[in-house]
Motif scaffolding. Structure first.
Motif, PDB file in Angstrom:
ATOM      1  N   TRP A 174       6.399   4.373   7.262  1.00 20.37           N
ATOM      2  CA  TRP A 174       5.759   5.014   6.115  1.00 20.37           C
ATOM      3  C   TRP A 174       5.698   6.538   6.271  1.00 20.37           C
ATOM      4  O   TRP A 174       5.961   7.270   5.328  1.00 20.37           O
ATOM      5  CB  TRP A 174       4.328   4.486   5.940  1.00 20.37           C
ATOM      6  CG  TRP A 174       4.222   3.162   5.261  1.00 20.37           C
ATOM      7  CD1 TRP A 174       4.302   2.902   3.926  1.00 20.37           C
ATOM      8  CD2 TRP A 174       3.996   1.895   5.900  1.00 20.37           C
ATOM      9  NE1 TRP A 174       4.146   1.556   3.686  1.00 20.37           N
ATOM     10  CE2 TRP A 174       3.948   0.909   4.883  1.00 20.37           C
ATOM     11  CE3 TRP A 174       3.824   1.494   7.223  1.00 20.37           C
ATOM     12  CZ2 TRP A 174       3.745  -0.435   5.134  1.00 20.37           C
ATOM     13  CZ3 TRP A 174       3.624   0.162   7.489  1.00 20.37           C
ATOM     14  CH2 TRP A 174       3.591  -0.796   6.466  1.00 20.37           C
TER      15      TRP A 174
ATOM     16  N   CYS B 175      -8.697   3.907  -6.237  1.00 14.61           N
ATOM     17  CA  CYS B 175      -8.147   2.976  -5.243  1.00 14.61           C
ATOM     18  C   CYS B 175      -9.198   2.379  -4.297  1.00 14.61           C
ATOM     19  O   CYS B 175      -8.850   1.629  -3.384  1.00 14.61           O
ATOM     20  CB  CYS B 175      -7.063   3.666  -4.414  1.00 14.61           C
ATOM     21  SG  CYS B 175      -7.657   5.065  -3.442  1.00 14.61           S
TER      22      CYS B 175
ATOM     23  N   ASN C 232      -1.496  13.566   4.303  1.00 13.95           N
ATOM     24  CA  ASN C 232      -1.843  12.235   3.781  1.00 13.95           C
ATOM     25  C   ASN C 232      -3.362  12.103   3.700  1.00 13.95           C
ATOM     26  O   ASN C 232      -3.980  11.373   4.477  1.00 13.95           O
ATOM     27  CB  ASN C 232      -1.284  11.140   4.702  1.00 13.95           C
ATOM     28  CG  ASN C 232       0.210  11.293   4.943  1.00 13.95           C
ATOM     29  OD1 ASN C 232       0.626  11.961   5.892  1.00 13.95           O
ATOM     30  ND2 ASN C 232       1.013  10.696   4.084  1.00 13.95           N
TER      31      ASN C 232
ATOM     32  N   LEU D  71       0.826  -1.215   0.000  1.00 18.92           N
ATOM     33  CA  LEU D  71       0.000   0.000   0.000  1.00 18.92           C
ATOM     34  C   LEU D  71       0.856   1.260   0.000  1.00 18.92           C
ATOM     35  O   LEU D  71       1.977   1.274   0.518  1.00 18.92           O
ATOM     36  CB  LEU D  71      -0.915   0.008   1.227  1.00 18.92           C
ATOM     37  CG  LEU D  71      -1.937  -1.135   1.343  1.00 18.92           C
ATOM     38  CD1 LEU D  71      -2.787  -0.946   2.597  1.00 18.92           C
ATOM     39  CD2 LEU D  71      -2.827  -1.208   0.107  1.00 18.92           C
ATOM     40  N   SER D  72       0.307   2.316  -0.556  1.00 25.31           N
ATOM     41  CA  SER D  72       0.963   3.621  -0.534  1.00 25.31           C
ATOM     42  C   SER D  72       1.018   4.108   0.909  1.00 25.31           C
ATOM     43  O   SER D  72       0.258   3.620   1.763  1.00 25.31           O
ATOM     44  CB  SER D  72       0.179   4.614  -1.388  1.00 25.31           C
ATOM     45  OG  SER D  72      -1.094   4.873  -0.802  1.00 25.31           O
ATOM     46  N   PRO D  73       1.899   5.061   1.222  1.00 26.46           N
ATOM     47  CA  PRO D  73       1.978   5.567   2.601  1.00 26.46           C
ATOM     48  C   PRO D  73       0.639   6.028   3.166  1.00 26.46           C
ATOM     49  O   PRO D  73       0.315   5.742   4.326  1.00 26.46           O
ATOM     50  CB  PRO D  73       2.972   6.733   2.488  1.00 26.46           C
ATOM     51  CG  PRO D  73       3.865   6.323   1.366  1.00 26.46           C
ATOM     52  CD  PRO D  73       2.954   5.653   0.374  1.00 26.46           C
ATOM     53  N   ASP D  74      -0.166   6.727   2.351  1.00 24.77           N
ATOM     54  CA  ASP D  74      -1.469   7.217   2.817  1.00 24.77           C
ATOM     55  C   ASP D  74      -2.381   6.065   3.237  1.00 24.77           C
ATOM     56  O   ASP D  74      -2.950   6.061   4.336  1.00 24.77           O
ATOM     57  CB  ASP D  74      -2.168   8.017   1.718  1.00 24.77           C
ATOM     58  CG  ASP D  74      -1.591   9.408   1.559  1.00 24.77           C
ATOM     59  OD1 ASP D  74      -0.410   9.589   1.895  1.00 24.77           O
ATOM     60  OD2 ASP D  74      -2.315  10.300   1.096  1.00 24.77           O
TER      61      ASP D  74
END
Length: 322
Positions: free
Chosen positions: A154, A221, A280, A94-97
């Motif tokens: 992250w 997403c 984020n 997963l992306s940091p957010d």
């Protein structure tokens, strides 16, 4: 008056449906709801205040009379879901957010909806209420510390800032509600049937605001987050139930712990993401989707456990007759 009580009861019992309806409206007409994100902490504070108003002195007795059950429940609450969230964030890349959002959900205390679901499932309601109270009171320390260690790879996490946020939007409103009920019990009892409506409206507005603010990003997403959230919630329900069974607890306690571990205070996750991680913005999305999903899955789980309880009662009755 009775008509209003029925409306409040209907809304409380169908909060998942209301969330879905308003989320769909917010998705297609974001301008009508995106403003609500500016008041996320206010709405959550109102929900927590409403929870505090429903807590009686007798509810605290379980904290002192059944410490073993509560310890087991809270230990599972603050280990299973946080670690599962971390593992899923890594496994799905997963992306940091989004990773932060999933971990925030995993590190939050149990949600008040779990008490209703436990009742429907025929579980130990006093234990469920006690676990919600205990995990909520532990949240100012447990949630920030866990997020710091699990999400730190992250994003940058400030433990102090998160503690302050949890105290402000959870602890103070809950304690204020408890105090008001302690001072004015008769007056609060007169409106007790309407209090759940405060939480329902607050949660619906929080989720609708998040959907409205992230309508375009949900398209790109949303499906991935839905899959991760569903797996995360499923892990909580299954491992919470399995661990309680391994400890040979009675079935009613098994049901309560399974539900309590799997159902999080996702509104708090959204509030913390909004207040502490403005850089984020997508970190609020997992909490919004979790709010919808855990009510749906919790209802299905309750149905399974309720049928199991009915089957066991029937078998026990037949054995006695034989």
């Amino acid at each position: 008056m009775n008509q209003m009580k029925r409306i409040c009861s209907f809304m409380s019992n169908n909060i998942a449906v209301l969330i879905i309806i308003f989320s769909v409206i917010a998705f297609f007409y974001p301008g009508g709801f995106s403003w609500a994100t500016n008041y996320t902490t206010v709405f959550l504070g109102l929900a927590m205040f409403g929870m505090g108003l429903t807590i009686k002195a007798s509810d605290f007795r379980i904290v002192f009379t059944r410490p073993k059950d509560l310890f087991i429940g809270c230990l599972l609450q603050y280990t299973v879901m946080p670690l599962a969230a971390f593992a899923l964030a890594k496994a799905f890349g997963l992306s940091p957010d989004l990773a932060l959002g999933v971990i925030l959900v995993g590190c939050c205390p149990g949600g008040t909806a779990s008490n209703v679901i436990t009742y429907v499932a025929g579980g130990d309601v006093p234990l469920s209420v006690g676990m919600t109270i205990a995990s909520t009171l532990l949240a100012p320390v447990c949630t920030p510390v866990l997020v710091y260690f699990l999400a730190g790879s992250w994003v940058e996490v400030s433990i102090a800032a998160m503690m302050a946020s949890v105290v402000k939007v959870v602890l103070i409103p809950v304690l204020a509600g408890i105090f008001i009920y302690r001072v004015f019990p008769k007056q609060v009892d007169k409106v007790r049937d309407f209090l759940p409506l405060i939480s329902v409206v607050a949660i619906v507005m929080i989720i609708s605001g998040i959907v409205g603010s992230n309508a375009e990003k949900i398209v790109t997403c949303g499906a991935l987050v839905m899959v991760v959230v569903a797996i995360h919630n499923g892990i909580g329900l299954l491992l919470g139930t399995g661990a309680a069974k391994l400890l040979k607890l009675p079935e009613k306690k098994v049901t309560a712990i399974g539900i309590e571990v799997g159902m999080q205070n996702s509104g708090l996750a959204i509030s913390l993401a909004t207040a502490n991680f403005a850089a984020n913005p997508l970190a609020t999305l997992p909490g919004a989707i979790f709010s919808v999903w855990h009510n749906i899955s919790g209802t299905f789980y309750a149905g399974i456990r309720s049928r199991k309880k009915g089957k066991e009662s029937k078998e026990a009755s037949q054995a006695m007759e034989a």
